[in-house]
Design a protein around this motif. Structure first.
Motif, short mmCIF file in Angstrom:
data_model
loop_
_atom_site.label_atom_id
_atom_site.label_comp_id
_atom_site.label_asym_id
_atom_site.label_seq_id
_atom_site.Cartn_x
_atom_site.Cartn_y
_atom_site.Cartn_z
N LEU A 181 0.88 -1.32 0.04
CA LEU A 181 -0.04 -0.07 -0.04
C LEU A 181 0.82 1.19 -0.15
N GLY A 182 0.76 1.91 -1.10
CA GLY A 182 1.71 3.12 -1.44
C GLY A 182 2.76 2.73 -2.14
N THR A 183 2.90 3.39 -3.58
CA THR A 183 3.98 2.92 -4.43
C THR A 183 5.08 4.25 -4.62
N GLY A 184 5.31 4.65 -3.60
CA GLY A 184 6.66 5.69 -3.58
C GLY A 184 7.78 4.97 -3.72
N TYR A 185 8.84 5.28 -3.25
CA TYR A 185 10.12 5.07 -3.17
C TYR A 185 10.35 3.89 -2.40
N ASP A 229 -2.06 2.20 -4.74
CA ASP A 229 -1.79 3.72 -4.83
C ASP A 229 -3.06 4.47 -5.26
N THR A 230 -3.32 5.66 -4.71
CA THR A 230 -4.42 6.35 -5.08
C THR A 230 -3.96 7.19 -6.26
N ASP A 231 -2.90 7.24 -6.51
CA ASP A 231 -2.36 8.24 -7.70
C ASP A 231 -2.34 7.52 -8.94
N ARG A 232 -3.38 7.58 -9.84
CA ARG A 232 -3.59 6.92 -11.15
C ARG A 232 -2.67 7.03 -11.92
N LEU A 276 -8.85 -0.29 -3.49
CA LEU A 276 -8.26 -1.17 -2.19
C LEU A 276 -9.11 -2.35 -2.06
N SER A 277 -10.47 -2.66 -2.38
CA SER A 277 -11.21 -3.56 -2.23
C SER A 277 -10.36 -4.79 -2.93
N ALA A 278 -9.83 -4.32 -4.13
CA ALA A 278 -8.98 -5.70 -4.62
C ALA A 278 -8.00 -6.24 -3.90
N ALA A 279 -7.40 -5.09 -3.21
CA ALA A 279 -6.23 -5.56 -2.18
C ALA A 279 -6.61 -6.37 -0.80
N GLY A 280 -7.88 -6.06 -0.43
CA GLY A 280 -8.47 -6.84 0.53
C GLY A 280 -8.70 -8.30 0.23
N ASP A 281 -9.18 -8.29 -1.04
CA ASP A 281 -9.50 -9.79 -1.18
C ASP A 281 -8.22 -10.47 -1.61
N PHE A 282 -7.17 -9.68 -2.16
CA PHE A 282 -6.14 -10.69 -2.78
C PHE A 282 -4.85 -10.86 -1.61
N GLY A 283 -4.76 -10.05 -0.96
CA GLY A 283 -3.54 -10.40 0.08
C GLY A 283 -3.63 -11.34 1.28
N ASP A 284 -2.83 -12.08 1.63
CA ASP A 284 -2.55 -12.53 2.79
C ASP A 284 -1.70 -11.52 3.92
N HIS A 305 -0.42 -7.64 4.06
CA HIS A 305 -0.62 -6.31 3.42
C HIS A 305 0.54 -5.36 4.33
N PHE A 306 1.52 -4.84 3.16
CA PHE A 306 2.72 -4.03 3.91
C PHE A 306 2.05 -2.46 3.58
N ILE A 307 2.31 -1.73 4.56
CA ILE A 307 1.81 -0.44 4.64
C ILE A 307 3.19 0.34 4.39
#
Length: 378
Positions: A33-37, A57-60, A97-105, A107-109
């Motif tokens: 979650l978050g695709t910065g550096y 990420d929320t940045d399209r 984000l809903s896809a992340a909830g279904d996908f992940g075992d 979740h890294f913030i």
């Protein structure tokens, strides 16, 4: 409930029903979650290591760039790894984000915690925001892992936040795994770090983290498993120690300047002492970036506890003074040609030059996935 018979077979007793055994996560699916550096590097490297990874990420624009194979910042070797990961089919990016909830075992913030304007405190709105936004989509047992640099006590608050809002409730656990990336060496630091620190609250959380880092651990990287509060403190402790070394050798440079000594020879002599070592023991510029004040000072304070508030404030004052001394350019450095201090204790100067400017002193103002670029010592 379980019914059992005592050894004489004459009476029956009841035992509490044991908690169902959670299937072991052999190869967990990961979300970042978050695709910065930090986040983009982590997602790409974990996919290259063989995991199925979904970056969020929320940045399209950033998501589109990554899905097209373009890294939105400069880091040596990362574009090639991104292409490799995308071609493998194990890596993709989304704003859902809903896809992340279904996908992940697991979740890294990996969102940013920039310094608050006019304060030494870290701005936690992005960490809290992504945790709150993710929670309603966590419908099964999973692990949320914080990697962002935060004040101690943050994880405890986030645990309550995620468990109160997740349909899975207390089946969702939270752990902390601090990052130690250096610009210019982020790929190396992710795939072959000096150490991994797992701050966990249960054996299941530790087992899940070990599964998520199995290839790295299998390569011989040491793991330190501890409580969550200690894991939160590790990053600030490491940065404060490095700041101390930089501050010390810069002070010795000024002593040498006043007495006719040669600080370079002094540093070399010290470096052969195995108790001291030579890294971050070269005179030069201090370090500086948006991340420094919060990662080398106030993060140790956290919430006040009875009897510990005074010690926490003293700790904060000490780390702030050390950090300030390290960030201040030394008069020795200012008096020397640049060639004398290139590759010095200033972390930024020892790294490959970047074609894009690095944020310095100004908190990023964006949605929660924004992650500040760093020039901190680690």
């Amino acid at each position: 409930m379980l019914l059992t018979t005592d050894p004489k077979g004459s009476t029956m007793s009841t035992l509490a029903t044991p908690r169902p055994t959670t299937p072991r996560l052999t190869t967990p699916r990961l979300t970042v979650l978050g695709t910065g550096y930090l986040g983009a590097t982590h997602a790409i490297c974990m996919a290259v290591l063989g995991f199925e990874v979904l970056g969020v990420d929320t940045d399209r624009a950033k998501v589109d760039a990554l899905n097209e194979g373009r890294v939105p910042f400069y880091e040596p070797g990362l574009p090639e790894l991104l292409r490799k990961a995308l071609d493998s089919g194990r890596l993709s990016f989304t704003t859902d984000l809903s896809a992340a909830g279904d996908f992940g075992d697991v979740h890294f913030i990996c969102v940013g915690t920039p310094q608050q304007v006019g304060s030494h405190a870290a701005d936690l709105r992005y960490v809290e925001g992504v945790t709150r936004d993710l929670a309603p989509y966590l419908r099964r047992r999973c692990l949320v892992v914080g990697k962002s640099t935060v004040p101690v006590g943050t994880a405890a608050r986030l645990t309550r936040l995620v468990q109160d809002n997740a349909p899975a409730g207390t089946e969702v656990e939270l752990a902390w795994n601090p990052e130690f990336l250096r610009e210019g060496y982020a790929v190396e630091d992710t795939m072959r770090p000096d150490r991994l620190v797992f701050g966990v609250g249960s054996a299941w959380a530790e087992e899940s983290l070990r599964a998520a880092f199995a290839p790295v651990i299998g390569a011989g990287v040491p793991v330190v498993t501890t409580d969550i509060a200690t894991a939160e403190l590790v990053k600030v402790a490491a940065n404060s120690f490095l700041a101390t070394k930089i501050s010390y050798i810069n002070a010795m440079a000024e002593v040498c300047e006043a007495t006719g000594g040669d600080v370079q020879d002094l540093a070399t002599a010290l470096s052969y002492d195995s108790r001291i070592g030579g890294r971050f023991l070269h005179p030069g510029l201090g370090f500086g970036a948006a991340a420094c004040p919060r990662t080398s000072g106030p993060s140790c304070t956290g919430p006040r506890r009875s009897g510990s508030a005074g010690r926490s404030r003293s700790c904060a004052r000490w780390t702030r003074s050390t950090s300030a001394a390290a960030r201040a350019p030394s008069t020795w450095c200012a008096s020397k040609p640049a060639a004398r201090w290139t590759g010095s204790g200033c972390a930024a100067s020892a790294r490959p030059s970047s074609p894009t400017p690095t944020t310095s002193g100004t908190p990023r103002r964006s949605t929660w996935p924004g992650c500040c670029r760093r020039r901190a010592p680690s």
